[in-house]
Design a protein around this motif. Structure first.
Motif, PDB file in Angstrom:
ATOM      1  N   THR A   6      38.245  31.799  50.084  1.00  0.00           N
ATOM      2  CA  THR A   6      36.907  32.388  50.002  1.00  0.00           C
ATOM      3  C   THR A   6      36.372  32.661  51.404  1.00  0.00           C
ATOM      4  N   LYS A   7      36.528  31.705  52.289  1.00  0.00           N
ATOM      5  CA  LYS A   7      36.056  31.880  53.660  1.00  0.00           C
ATOM      6  C   LYS A   7      36.823  33.023  54.333  1.00  0.00           C
ATOM      7  N   GLU A   8      38.118  33.043  54.132  1.00  0.00           N
ATOM      8  CA  GLU A   8      38.945  34.092  54.715  1.00  0.00           C
ATOM      9  C   GLU A   8      38.532  35.469  54.192  1.00  0.00           C
ATOM     10  N   ASN A   9      38.302  35.554  52.880  1.00  0.00           N
ATOM     11  CA  ASN A   9      37.862  36.825  52.276  1.00  0.00           C
ATOM     12  C   ASN A   9      36.501  37.248  52.804  1.00  0.00           C
ATOM     13  N   THR A  10      35.616  36.298  52.953  1.00  0.00           N
ATOM     14  CA  THR A  10      34.278  36.595  53.467  1.00  0.00           C
ATOM     15  C   THR A  10      34.366  37.142  54.885  1.00  0.00           C
ATOM     16  N   ILE A  11      35.182  36.494  55.697  1.00  0.00           N
ATOM     17  CA  ILE A  11      35.354  36.950  57.084  1.00  0.00           C
ATOM     18  C   ILE A  11      35.937  38.356  57.107  1.00  0.00           C
ATOM     19  N   LEU A  12      36.967  38.583  56.301  1.00  0.00           N
ATOM     20  CA  LEU A  12      37.589  39.913  56.255  1.00  0.00           C
ATOM     21  C   LEU A  12      36.598  40.993  55.803  1.00  0.00           C
ATOM     22  N   GLU A  13      35.806  40.673  54.802  1.00  0.00           N
ATOM     23  CA  GLU A  13      34.814  41.644  54.314  1.00  0.00           C
ATOM     24  C   GLU A  13      33.801  41.969  55.406  1.00  0.00           C
ATOM     25  N   GLU A  14      33.331  40.938  56.080  1.00  0.00           N
ATOM     26  CA  GLU A  14      32.337  41.142  57.138  1.00  0.00           C
ATOM     27  C   GLU A  14      32.923  41.969  58.289  1.00  0.00           C
ATOM     28  N   VAL A  15      34.148  41.639  58.679  1.00  0.00           N
ATOM     29  CA  VAL A  15      34.794  42.368  59.774  1.00  0.00           C
ATOM     30  C   VAL A  15      35.038  43.825  59.375  1.00  0.00           C
ATOM     31  N   ASN A  16      35.419  44.058  58.134  1.00  0.00           N
ATOM     32  CA  ASN A  16      35.665  45.425  57.669  1.00  0.00           C
ATOM     33  C   ASN A  16      34.404  46.274  57.683  1.00  0.00           C
ATOM     34  N   ASN A  17      33.251  45.630  57.594  1.00  0.00           N
ATOM     35  CA  ASN A  17      31.981  46.363  57.607  1.00  0.00           C
ATOM     36  C   ASN A  17      31.498  46.681  59.021  1.00  0.00           C
ATOM     37  N   LEU A  18      32.206  46.212  60.024  1.00  0.00           N
ATOM     38  CA  LEU A  18      31.804  46.443  61.410  1.00  0.00           C
ATOM     39  C   LEU A  18      32.434  47.720  61.947  1.00  0.00           C
ATOM     40  N   THR A  19      31.830  48.234  63.009  1.00  0.00           N
ATOM     41  CA  THR A  19      32.418  49.396  63.693  1.00  0.00           C
ATOM     42  C   THR A  19      33.667  48.942  64.451  1.00  0.00           C
ATOM     43  N   ASP A  20      34.458  49.903  64.902  1.00  0.00           N
ATOM     44  CA  ASP A  20      35.670  49.571  65.669  1.00  0.00           C
ATOM     45  C   ASP A  20      35.322  48.773  66.932  1.00  0.00           C
ATOM     46  N   GLU A  21      34.253  49.178  67.580  1.00  0.00           N
ATOM     47  CA  GLU A  21      33.827  48.486  68.799  1.00  0.00           C
ATOM     48  C   GLU A  21      33.432  47.036  68.498  1.00  0.00           C
ATOM     49  N   GLN A  22      32.709  46.841  67.409  1.00  0.00           N
ATOM     50  CA  GLN A  22      32.313  45.484  67.017  1.00  0.00           C
ATOM     51  C   GLN A  22      33.529  44.644  66.620  1.00  0.00           C
ATOM     52  N   GLN A  23      34.486  45.276  65.945  1.00  0.00           N
ATOM     53  CA  GLN A  23      35.716  44.563  65.580  1.00  0.00           C
ATOM     54  C   GLN A  23      36.479  44.130  66.826  1.00  0.00           C
ATOM     55  N   ASP A  24      36.486  44.982  67.844  1.00  0.00           N
ATOM     56  CA  ASP A  24      37.131  44.619  69.110  1.00  0.00           C
ATOM     57  C   ASP A  24      36.453  43.393  69.731  1.00  0.00           C
ATOM     58  N   LYS A  25      35.120  43.362  69.647  1.00  0.00           N
ATOM     59  CA  LYS A  25      34.381  42.213  70.179  1.00  0.00           C
ATOM     60  C   LYS A  25      34.697  40.940  69.393  1.00  0.00           C
ATOM     61  N   VAL A  26      34.808  41.078  68.082  1.00  0.00           N
ATOM     62  CA  VAL A  26      35.160  39.924  67.241  1.00  0.00           C
ATOM     63  C   VAL A  26      36.545  39.406  67.630  1.00  0.00           C
ATOM     64  N   LEU A  27      37.477  40.322  67.799  1.00  0.00           N
ATOM     65  CA  LEU A  27      38.833  39.941  68.189  1.00  0.00           C
ATOM     66  C   LEU A  27      38.833  39.265  69.563  1.00  0.00           C
ATOM     67  N   GLU A  28      38.063  39.811  70.482  1.00  0.00           N
ATOM     68  CA  GLU A  28      37.947  39.223  71.819  1.00  0.00           C
ATOM     69  C   GLU A  28      37.364  37.805  71.725  1.00  0.00           C
ATOM     70  N   PHE A  29      36.366  37.628  70.874  1.00  0.00           N
ATOM     71  CA  PHE A  29      35.755  36.309  70.693  1.00  0.00           C
ATOM     72  C   PHE A  29      36.750  35.312  70.084  1.00  0.00           C
ATOM     73  N   ILE A  30      37.519  35.763  69.124  1.00  0.00           N
ATOM     74  CA  ILE A  30      38.539  34.895  68.505  1.00  0.00           C
ATOM     75  C   ILE A  30      39.536  34.430  69.565  1.00  0.00           C
ATOM     76  N   ARG A  31      39.967  35.372  70.396  1.00  0.00           N
ATOM     77  CA  ARG A  31      40.916  35.015  71.467  1.00  0.00           C
ATOM     78  C   ARG A  31      40.287  34.053  72.460  1.00  0.00           C
ATOM     79  N   PHE A  32      39.003  34.246  72.751  1.00  0.00           N
ATOM     80  CA  PHE A  32      38.290  33.325  73.634  1.00  0.00           C
ATOM     81  C   PHE A  32      38.270  31.918  73.039  1.00  0.00           C
ATOM     82  N   LEU A  33      37.971  31.829  71.745  1.00  0.00           N
ATOM     83  CA  LEU A  33      37.948  30.514  71.085  1.00  0.00           C
ATOM     84  C   LEU A  33      39.322  29.849  71.142  1.00  0.00           C
ATOM     85  N   GLN A  34      40.377  30.635  70.936  1.00  0.00           N
ATOM     86  CA  GLN A  34      41.731  30.087  70.991  1.00  0.00           C
ATOM     87  C   GLN A  34      42.065  29.616  72.412  1.00  0.00           C
TER      88      GLN A  34
END
Length: 96
Positions: A6-34
Motif C-alpha cells: 500500500t505504501k509503495e503504491n501510494t508513493i508510485l501514484e504520488e510520483v506519477n502525478n508529478l512533473t518530470d522536473e519534480q520526479q527528478d527532485k524526488v529521485l535526487e532526494f532518494i539518492r541523498f537519503l541513501q
C-alpha cells in the motif's frame, strides 16, 4: 506485507502525478537519503573500530615502539652528538 504494498503504491501514484522536473527532485532526494544512510553506517563502523582500539590496554610509547629501538645506525648516543660536533668544529678552527 500489505502495508508495504500500500505504501509503495501510494508513493508510485504520488510520483506519477508529478512533473518530470519534480520526479527528478524526488529521485535526487532518494539518492541523498541513501547516501546519508551509508555515511551513518560508515561512521558507526569507524566508531566501532575506535572503541575496539580504546579497549586495548594503555601502553607507553617505548613499549609500542620496542620493535624499532636500535634499528637505526648512527651515533651511539645522540645526546652527546651536539657536544662532539662542537669539539670537531673547534678542532677545525684551531687547525685551519
Amino acid at each position: 506485507m500489505s502495508q508495504v504494498i500500500t505504501k509503495e503504491n501510494t508513493i508510485l501514484e504520488e510520483v506519477n502525478n508529478l512533473t518530470d522536473e519534480q520526479q527528478d527532485k524526488v529521485l535526487e532526494f532518494i539518492r541523498f537519503l541513501q547516501y546519508q544512510d551509508s555515511n551513518k553506517q560508515n561512521e558507526n563502523n569507524e566508531l566501532n573500530i575506535i572503541e575496539e582500539k580504546s579497549d586495548k590496554k594503555d601502553i607507553s610509547f617505548a613499549e609500542d615502539a620496542k620493535e624499532f629501538i636500535g634499528c637505526v645506525e648512527g651515533a651511539e648516543n645522540l645526546s652527546q652528538l651536539k657536544q662532539k660536533l662542537k669539539r670537531v668544529k673547534i678542532h677545525e678552527v684551531l687547525k685551519g
